[in-house]
Design a protein around this motif. Structure first.
Motif, PDB file in Angstrom:
ATOM      1  N   CYS A 138      95.084  37.170  39.760  1.00  8.49           N
ATOM      2  CA  CYS A 138      93.942  36.762  40.580  1.00  8.49           C
ATOM      3  C   CYS A 138      92.717  37.656  40.407  1.00  8.49           C
ATOM      4  CB  CYS A 138      94.327  36.686  42.057  1.00  8.49           C
ATOM      5  SG  CYS A 138      94.657  38.268  42.827  1.00  8.49           S
ATOM      6  N   TRP A 139      92.869  38.881  39.874  1.00 10.57           N
ATOM      7  CA  TRP A 139      91.711  39.784  39.793  1.00 10.57           C
ATOM      8  C   TRP A 139      92.073  40.930  38.866  1.00 10.57           C
ATOM      9  CZ3 TRP A 139      86.772  39.730  40.435  1.00 10.57           C
ATOM     10  CH2 TRP A 139      86.032  40.897  40.664  1.00 10.57           C
ATOM     11  N   ALA A 140      91.038  41.659  38.403  1.00 13.78           N
ATOM     12  CA  ALA A 140      91.252  42.848  37.580  1.00 13.78           C
ATOM     13  C   ALA A 140      90.075  43.787  37.737  1.00 13.78           C
ATOM     14  CB  ALA A 140      91.421  42.462  36.113  1.00 13.78           C
ATOM     15  N   ASP A 160      77.476  39.460  31.267  1.00 17.08           N
ATOM     16  CA  ASP A 160      77.772  39.573  32.695  1.00 17.08           C
ATOM     17  C   ASP A 160      76.549  40.093  33.443  1.00 17.08           C
ATOM     18  OD1 ASP A 160      80.432  38.877  32.247  1.00 17.08           O
ATOM     19  OD2 ASP A 160      81.049  40.960  31.982  1.00 17.08           O
ATOM     20  N   ARG A 161      76.525  39.791  34.740  1.00 17.50           N
ATOM     21  CA  ARG A 161      75.495  40.330  35.621  1.00 17.50           C
ATOM     22  C   ARG A 161      76.161  41.341  36.552  1.00 17.50           C
ATOM     23  NH1 ARG A 161      73.929  38.837  40.853  1.00 17.50           N
ATOM     24  NH2 ARG A 161      71.826  39.508  41.434  1.00 17.50           N
ATOM     25  N   PRO A 162      75.899  42.644  36.375  1.00 15.99           N
ATOM     26  CA  PRO A 162      76.548  43.640  37.232  1.00 15.99           C
ATOM     27  C   PRO A 162      75.897  43.736  38.606  1.00 15.99           C
ATOM     28  CG  PRO A 162      75.163  44.730  35.607  1.00 15.99           C
ATOM     29  CD  PRO A 162      75.085  43.260  35.314  1.00 15.99           C
ATOM     30  N   ILE A 173      80.735  45.099  40.356  1.00 16.97           N
ATOM     31  CA  ILE A 173      81.332  43.789  40.146  1.00 16.97           C
ATOM     32  C   ILE A 173      80.522  43.099  39.063  1.00 16.97           C
ATOM     33  CG2 ILE A 173      81.769  41.518  41.158  1.00 16.97           C
ATOM     34  CD1 ILE A 173      82.205  42.902  43.833  1.00 16.97           C
ATOM     35  N   TYR A 174      81.212  42.536  38.081  1.00 17.26           N
ATOM     36  CA  TYR A 174      80.547  41.809  37.009  1.00 17.26           C
ATOM     37  C   TYR A 174      80.644  40.319  37.298  1.00 17.26           C
ATOM     38  CZ  TYR A 174      81.226  46.226  34.411  1.00 17.26           C
ATOM     39  OH  TYR A 174      81.240  47.539  34.012  1.00 17.26           O
ATOM     40  N   ASP A 175      79.479  39.669  37.378  1.00 17.67           N
ATOM     41  CA  ASP A 175      79.408  38.221  37.600  1.00 17.67           C
ATOM     42  C   ASP A 175      79.152  37.506  36.282  1.00 17.67           C
ATOM     43  OD1 ASP A 175      79.794  38.596  40.269  1.00 17.67           O
ATOM     44  OD2 ASP A 175      77.864  37.785  40.915  1.00 17.67           O
ATOM     45  N   LEU A 176      79.776  36.354  36.138  1.00 17.73           N
ATOM     46  CA  LEU A 176      79.577  35.530  34.958  1.00 17.73           C
ATOM     47  C   LEU A 176      79.351  34.101  35.426  1.00 17.73           C
ATOM     48  CD1 LEU A 176      79.716  35.468  31.794  1.00 17.73           C
ATOM     49  CD2 LEU A 176      82.119  34.852  32.051  1.00 17.73           C
ATOM     50  N   GLY A 177      78.160  33.581  35.150  1.00 18.72           N
ATOM     51  CA  GLY A 177      77.856  32.223  35.566  1.00 18.72           C
ATOM     52  C   GLY A 177      77.932  32.028  37.066  1.00 18.72           C
ATOM     53  N   GLY A 178      77.536  33.047  37.833  1.00 14.35           N
ATOM     54  CA  GLY A 178      77.546  32.947  39.281  1.00 14.35           C
ATOM     55  C   GLY A 178      78.896  33.205  39.927  1.00 14.35           C
ATOM     56  N   SER A 180      82.193  35.978  40.308  1.00 14.92           N
ATOM     57  CA  SER A 180      82.672  37.338  40.080  1.00 14.92           C
ATOM     58  C   SER A 180      83.962  37.280  39.270  1.00 14.92           C
ATOM     59  CB  SER A 180      82.912  38.051  41.408  1.00 14.92           C
ATOM     60  OG  SER A 180      81.701  38.195  42.130  1.00 14.92           O
ATOM     61  N   VAL A 181      83.996  37.986  38.131  1.00 16.30           N
ATOM     62  CA  VAL A 181      85.145  37.886  37.233  1.00 16.30           C
ATOM     63  C   VAL A 181      85.855  39.215  37.000  1.00 16.30           C
ATOM     64  CG1 VAL A 181      84.268  35.855  36.033  1.00 16.30           C
ATOM     65  CG2 VAL A 181      83.658  38.132  35.189  1.00 16.30           C
ATOM     66  N   LEU A 182      85.222  40.344  37.346  1.00 15.68           N
ATOM     67  CA  LEU A 182      85.807  41.638  37.009  1.00 15.68           C
ATOM     68  C   LEU A 182      85.171  42.736  37.851  1.00 15.68           C
ATOM     69  CD1 LEU A 182      87.777  42.955  34.875  1.00 15.68           C
ATOM     70  CD2 LEU A 182      85.739  43.348  33.463  1.00 15.68           C
ATOM     71  N   GLY A 183      85.963  43.724  38.222  1.00 13.54           N
ATOM     72  CA  GLY A 183      85.454  44.892  38.920  1.00 13.54           C
ATOM     73  C   GLY A 183      85.482  46.111  38.015  1.00 13.54           C
ATOM     74  N   ARG A 184      84.760  47.139  38.397  1.00 16.52           N
ATOM     75  CA  ARG A 184      84.773  48.419  37.680  1.00 16.52           C
ATOM     76  C   ARG A 184      84.691  49.554  38.670  1.00 16.52           C
ATOM     77  NH1 ARG A 184      82.165  52.608  38.307  1.00 16.52           N
ATOM     78  NH2 ARG A 184      80.077  51.742  37.921  1.00 16.52           N
ATOM     79  N   THR A 185      85.608  50.500  38.580  1.00 15.67           N
ATOM     80  CA  THR A 185      85.588  51.647  39.482  1.00 15.67           C
ATOM     81  C   THR A 185      85.800  52.934  38.694  1.00 15.67           C
ATOM     82  OG1 THR A 185      86.472  52.516  41.560  1.00 15.67           O
ATOM     83  CG2 THR A 185      88.067  51.634  40.001  1.00 15.67           C
TER      84      THR A 185
END
Length: 264
Positions: A138-140, A160-162, A173-178, A180-185
């Motif tokens: 469901c998420w990464a 992506d749109r960070p 959070i990286y958004d793709l086409g509106g 949210s598809v991926l997080g970064r920490t």
């Protein structure tokens, strides 16, 4: 499911020296069943939930033995063209694009900060057959000690749109086409020095605490949690062969979702 847009997480697998042990562990913890191993794809065995493919366990190739780790794959319209952009962006190709029969084309790479990931250009195998249901992805989140490199690399690679998560934490959070598809920490000092940067994959569960209990009773290690968040109750786990992943009950949420702001 239809082939997702380029840059969308579309598959996950992990290499295990003891494939049968991995199958027993994840069957007990996530409720997976398994298809027959595929000789065409190097002994890869698909894991299923409700008859739909959700991940795969893979035996090591010669010289690949060692600690296991989950690998997240991103959809690519043209794996060769995306591989070229990886090189141009300062990344490293660990495996050149390789066609897997009529299933599709895969590639393995590393971002400039050391995060390993994959590409998948779909053929007969389109990727996840199910997501966001118990047992499925469901998420990464990218976990890295050099977040600036990932923040520059992935948005440029996949357009992506960070966004910055408000609240004082170094989280993107990286958004793709509106969407949210991926997080970064950022990896803090809570992580042992030997822990490599990686992408942490989240699998949905119906009950986080119950999944943690099943995992630890079967040789897994609780890394952190369980903890309540506005996104769900989750915990980080290491499986008996060293592969880290998280489980999350998305139906149990606490608090309001933090606001986000765009990052230039």
């Amino acid at each position: 499911m239809a082939v997702p847009p380029e840059g969308t997480p579309c598959w996950a697998d992990a290499v295990f020296s003891d494939v049968e042990g991995a199958k027993r562990f994840y069957a007990d913890v996530l409720g997976w069943t398994f298809a027959e191993a595929s000789a065409e794809s190097g002994g890869c065995t698909e894991a299923c939930v409700g008859g739909k493919a959700v991940a795969a366990v893979v035996p090591p190739m010669p010289g690949q033995e060692g600690s296991s780790q989950w690998c997240l794959y991103f959809a690519a319209e043209d794996a060769a063209a995306t591989a070229a952009r990886i090189r141009d962006g300062g990344g490293e190709l660990l495996m050149e694009p390789m066609r897997i029969g009529d299933l599709g084309t895969m590639c393995l790479a590393r971002d400039p900060g050391g995060v390993v990931f994959g590409l998948w250009q779909a053929g007969a195998h389109e990727g996840f057959g199910a997501t966001a249901v118990p047992g499925a992805y469901c998420w990464a989140e990218i976990l890295t000690r050099d977040p600036g490199k990932s923040d520059a690399f992935f948005p440029a690679l996949f357009r992506d749109r960070p966004k910055r998560l408000e609240g004082g934490t170094d989280f993107r959070i990286y958004d793709l086409g509106g969407r949210s598809v991926l997080g970064r920490t950022r990896m803090t000092d809570d992580f042992p020095p030997e822990a490599p940067p990686h992408i942490n994959v989240y699998f949905t569960v119906a009950d986080c605490d119950e999944a943690v209990t099943r995992a630890t009773e079967r040789g897994g290690v609780l890394r952190s949690g369980p903890v309540d968040t506005p996104f769900g109750r989750f915990a980080a786990i290491g499986d008996p062969q060293g592969a880290d992943f998280s489980v999350i009950d998305v139906t149990t949420t606490v608090g309001e979702v933090p606001r986000t702001t765009g990052v230039a």
